[in-house]
Design an enzyme around this catalytic site. Structure first.
Site, PDB file in Angstrom:
ATOM      1  N   GLU A  59     -80.895  30.642  -0.725  1.00  0.00           N
ATOM      2  CA  GLU A  59     -80.785  30.371  -2.165  1.00  0.00           C
ATOM      3  C   GLU A  59     -80.727  31.644  -2.980  1.00  0.00           C
ATOM      4  O   GLU A  59     -79.945  31.773  -3.928  1.00  0.00           O
ATOM      5  CB  GLU A  59     -81.949  29.492  -2.627  1.00  0.00           C
ATOM      6  N   HIS A 128     -91.042  18.195  -2.754  1.00  0.00           N
ATOM      7  CA  HIS A 128     -89.683  17.729  -3.057  1.00  0.00           C
ATOM      8  C   HIS A 128     -89.631  16.877  -4.320  1.00  0.00           C
ATOM      9  O   HIS A 128     -88.698  16.084  -4.482  1.00  0.00           O
ATOM     10  CB  HIS A 128     -89.133  16.897  -1.891  1.00  0.00           C
TER      11      HIS A 128
HETATM   12  C1  LIG Z   1     -85.389  26.247   0.898  1.00  0.00           C
HETATM   13  C2  LIG Z   1     -84.772  24.938   1.209  1.00  0.00           C
HETATM   14  N1  LIG Z   1     -83.461  24.775   1.001  1.00  0.00           N
HETATM   15  C3  LIG Z   1     -82.882  23.595   1.293  1.00  0.00           C
HETATM   16  C4  LIG Z   1     -83.614  22.558   1.802  1.00  0.00           C
HETATM   17  C5  LIG Z   1     -82.940  21.237   2.132  1.00  0.00           C
HETATM   18  N2  LIG Z   1     -82.871  21.091   3.581  1.00  0.00           N
HETATM   19  C6  LIG Z   1     -83.841  20.462   4.246  1.00  0.00           C
HETATM   20  S1  LIG Z   1     -83.640  20.550   5.881  1.00  0.00           S
HETATM   21  C7  LIG Z   1     -82.220  21.423   5.744  1.00  0.00           C
HETATM   22  C8  LIG Z   1     -81.503  21.862   6.981  1.00  0.00           C
HETATM   23  C9  LIG Z   1     -82.366  22.724   7.818  1.00  0.00           C
HETATM   24  O1  LIG Z   1     -81.796  22.918   9.063  1.00  0.00           O
HETATM   25  P1  LIG Z   1     -82.562  23.623  10.235  1.00  0.00           P
HETATM   26  O2  LIG Z   1     -83.391  24.748   9.720  1.00  0.00           O
HETATM   27  O3  LIG Z   1     -81.574  23.972  11.271  1.00  0.00           O
HETATM   28  O4  LIG Z   1     -83.575  22.550  10.784  1.00  0.00           O
HETATM   29  P2  LIG Z   1     -83.305  21.072  11.331  1.00  0.00           P
HETATM   30  O5  LIG Z   1     -83.334  20.174  10.142  1.00  0.00           O
HETATM   31  O6  LIG Z   1     -82.007  21.075  12.038  1.00  0.00           O
HETATM   32  O7  LIG Z   1     -84.449  20.778  12.215  1.00  0.00           O
HETATM   33  C10 LIG Z   1     -81.914  21.634   4.407  1.00  0.00           C
HETATM   34  C11 LIG Z   1     -80.711  22.303   3.924  1.00  0.00           C
HETATM   35  C12 LIG Z   1     -84.992  22.771   1.963  1.00  0.00           C
HETATM   36  N3  LIG Z   1     -85.806  21.792   2.408  1.00  0.00           N
HETATM   37  N4  LIG Z   1     -85.547  23.963   1.687  1.00  0.00           N
END
Ligand SMILES: Cc1ncc(C[n+]2csc(CCOP(=O)(O)OP(=O)(O)O)c2C)c(N)n1
Lengths: 325, 330
Positions: A59, A128
């Site tokens: 971000e 959230h």
């Molecule tokens: C700082 C932040 N940005 C965006 C999000 C929204 N978000 C939640 S999970 C996710 C994807 C994360 O992917 P990864 O780290 O690969 O973990 P996975 O969900 O695949 O276990 C996003 C974009 C968030 N929770 N926190």
């Protein structure tokens, strides 16, 4: 034709991309995934990856990139999935976007629009469910918009894109599914003024975002009891429309502020202070407010509901301010 | 390199049952979500069970764990009572976090389970801090920090790895590389897709592990915990896959069905069952018995959650700050 708020946001994006060749959308999962709230769904196919630009989870970096691109001739629209994650970009928003014009003695401008979802009500728990729009409204140098109606969801963004300075636009998560008729006579909206959503004589409810609908239902309930509430949709949280505040207080002489932010140090405090500064002599009763309880948003529905402003608590506060509590 | 641990009968049975427990627990969660008992976001660990189960087995009770919003697997593998985790998902007072957190915020301080963080990358610096405290207090504890490969793009990942290495703190970073961050494939997000290589850039040991093979995970976790116990950070990149949507629903337009099917062939439950059967330590009856005992455990957990109570609304503003004890007058 009925349309929902999400579709209005999408039409707004399309208008920006169609009319402004320098505009592009950038953010996490805006492309292949279609946006975390499906606002940009399908746009990648239409506009291609240069203009619907997926970013990694970073971000601070992509907001900062938006600032740089805006200063250098582009018109970026940055989507931060939700205001909760905008905290990671707070430094860029406040120390760069909001201050560059001033620090450079007016040489630079940052014509950047940042869209983000805000608000609670979907049982997403403490991390959230934030409402930070009031918080951002503390910062000189940015314009803060909170579309609460279909028309504003549809037309605020194109207006924001024409601004020479950064604009933060907060789409409430609870409103995306709100459906209705889009007023066909509206082709554009201003991003300067508050709007009178319901005329009344007994008190003024000052509100914005998802609390607007709750306030309007409270006003309906109050009407049945003979209390005639005026409802003002602030729309623009910075700069605040002082004239509209004074105007409504002159009509009703009583003020109730409804804000999904927390009470302490919040936007509601600012609104009450302004009403007192600008129209103290017009008041027949101390201004009052309904805010979110001073607690991180809990997960269980009954506790989340209890934490947030609701039509019933708004109506109860309105009765009190009218001396009928 | 330590060799793979011998997959004897007790180990094979335990690993299989623990993974099955997570799988069946979450399948029940899906039903309960449909029934409206569980709300909000619900991120399933379906396909990734070998990672949590293998890593937890390498830990001691005094070691600490930091996980993400996709943490049911870690919570169950850590031995959090099943009923309490389910009650948390229901939002009941008897839940692990008193119902306040829900699916994304399961905490259990007694078991040194430091949550359930739903801000991507948010737990990584915290894990370094937990480990720093252990080091400063002369304790031999290790902290394990789970996160997805999406988090690797965040500044907090890089800042934390640098600090951990600079200060030599006993933390094991476990990157669960399931190839997608919501809808973004790793190669869309990362210029360098070799995550272990990034960690080496911060001067720490790192290895890539087959995250679908629980025995390989366990072996790697033991090596990593050894390194951390001796006072250095390290990173494991677990190559794994989530079989389902990111949260409860998504259109999954970002990947094709064939890919999911190919990964399903490497389902960690099948992998360990096949290995156990091949070496003659697991039999079909064992798998059946595990199903039976897991089903009972999940039934009991659901019953516990159903029996649970709602926190009264009057208590809404509890747990914001510590209760103030009366101050002594001087
Ligand atoms: C700082 C932040 N940005 C965006 C999000 C929204 N978000 C939640 S999970 C996710 C994807 C994360 O992917 P990864 O780290 O690969 O973990 P996975 O969900 O695949 O276990 C996003 C974009 C968030 N929770 N926190």
């Amino acid at each position: 034709m009925t349309i929902n708020y999400r579709e209005c946001c999408k039409l707004a994006l399309r208008q920006c991309l169609d009319e402004e060749p320098r505009a592009f959308l950038m953010g996490e999962d805006v492309g292949a995934y279609g946006g975390c709230y499906a606002v940009s769904k399908g746009l990648l196919d239409v506009y291609g990856p240069d203009r619907i630009r997926d970013t990694p989870l970073s971000e601070s970096a992509f907001v900062g990139v938006g600032i740089g691109a805006a200063m250098n001739g582009m018109r970026p629209i940055v989507e931060v999935m939700t205001c909760n994650f905008s905290l990671l970009a707070l430094d860029q928003i406040i120390n760069n976007a909001a201050t560059l014009r001033h620090m450079s003695g007016g040489q630079l401008g940052v014509p950047l629009v940042i869209r983000m979802a805000t608000g609670a009500g979907r049982q997403l728990a403490a991390q959230h469910s934030h409402s930070f729009e009031g918080w951002y409204a503390h910062i000189p140098g940015v314009r803060i918009l909170a579309p609460a109606t279909l028309e504003d969801a549809r037309f605020m963004l194109p207006a924001a894109l024409k601004e020479p300075d950064p604009v933060l636009l907060f789409e409430h998560v609870f409103l995306y599914a709100m459906e209705g008729e889009l007023d066909a006579s509206v082709r554009a909206v201003d991003i300067e003024h508050a709007a009178l959503r319901r005329r009344g004589t007994h008190l003024s409810i000052l509100t914005y975002g998802a609390s607007l609908q709750k306030s309007l239902s409270a006003a309906d309930a109050l009407a049945a009891e003979g209390i005639d509430a005026e409802v003002i949709d602030l729309r623009v949280l910075r700069p605040l429309d002082d004239a509209a505040l004074v105007d409504t207080v002159k009509r009703t002489h009583r003020v109730l502020v409804v804000d999904e932010g927390w009470k302490s140090g919040g936007l509601s405090a600012e609104l009450m202070a302004r009403v007192c500064e600008l129209a103290f002599d017009e008041l027949d009763a101390p201004p009052t407010r309904v805010c979110t309880a001073e607690v991180p948003i809990p997960y269980p529905k009954h506790l989340e509901d209890a934490a947030l402003p609701q039509a019933a608590t708004i109506a109860a506060a309105a009765r009190r301010v009218c001396g009928r509590g | 390199m330590t060799a793979l641990p011998a997959l004897d009968r007790p180990l094979a049975l335990a690993l299989y049952r623990e993974m099955l427990l997570i799988r069946r627990f979450e399948e029940r969660c899906v039903e309960l979500y449909g029934a409206g008992k569980i709300r909000g976001f619900l991120h399933l660990y379906d396909g990734e069970e070998a990672v949590a189960v293998g890593v937890m087995r390498a830990l001691e009770p005094h070691d600490a764990i930091v996980a993400t919003y996709r943490e049911h697997g870690q919570a169950l593998a850590r031995g959090l009572p099943l009923g309490e985790v389910m009650a948390e998902l229901f939002g009941k007072r008897e839940g692990s976090s008193g119902g306040r957190g829900g699916s994304m915020h399961v905490f259990d301080a007694k078991r040194r389970f430091f949550g359930g963080n739903a801000i991507v990358g948010g737990g990584i610096p915290v894990a370094v801090g937990l480990a720093l405290a252990d080091k400063l207090l002369g304790r031999e504890n290790v902290t394990v920090c789970f996160f997805g490969e999406g988090a690797v793009a965040e500044g907090e990942f890089h800042e934390s790895l640098n600090l951990a290495s600079l200060w030599r703190v006993p933390v094991v970073f476990v990157c669960e590389n399931n190839l997608y961050a919501m809808g973004s494939a790793l190669d869309i997000d990362e210029a360098e897709t070799d995550i272990a290589a990034k960690a080496r850039g911060y001067r720490m040991a790192a290895e890539r592990v087959d995250g679908m093979d629980v025995v390989a995970v366990l072996a790697a976790a033991r090596r990593a915990v050894d390194i951390a116990r001796k006072g250095a950070p390290c990173l494991l990149e677990m190559r794994t896959y989530r079989f389902r949507a990111h949260s409860m629903f998504d259109a999954q337009g970002y990947r094709d069905k064939d890919e999911i099917e190919r990964w399903r062939e490497r389902d960690p439950l099948h992998v360990v069952a096949a290995a156990g059967k091949a070496s003659g330590v697991l039999h079909d009856e064992d798998l059946g018995a595990a199903e039976e005992s897991v089903r009972r455990a999940v039934d009991e957990a659901v019953a516990f959650a159903e029996r649970g109570t709602w926190e009264p609304v009057e208590e809404l503003t509890r747990h914001v700050t510590a209760p103030r004890t009366k101050r002594r007058t001087p």
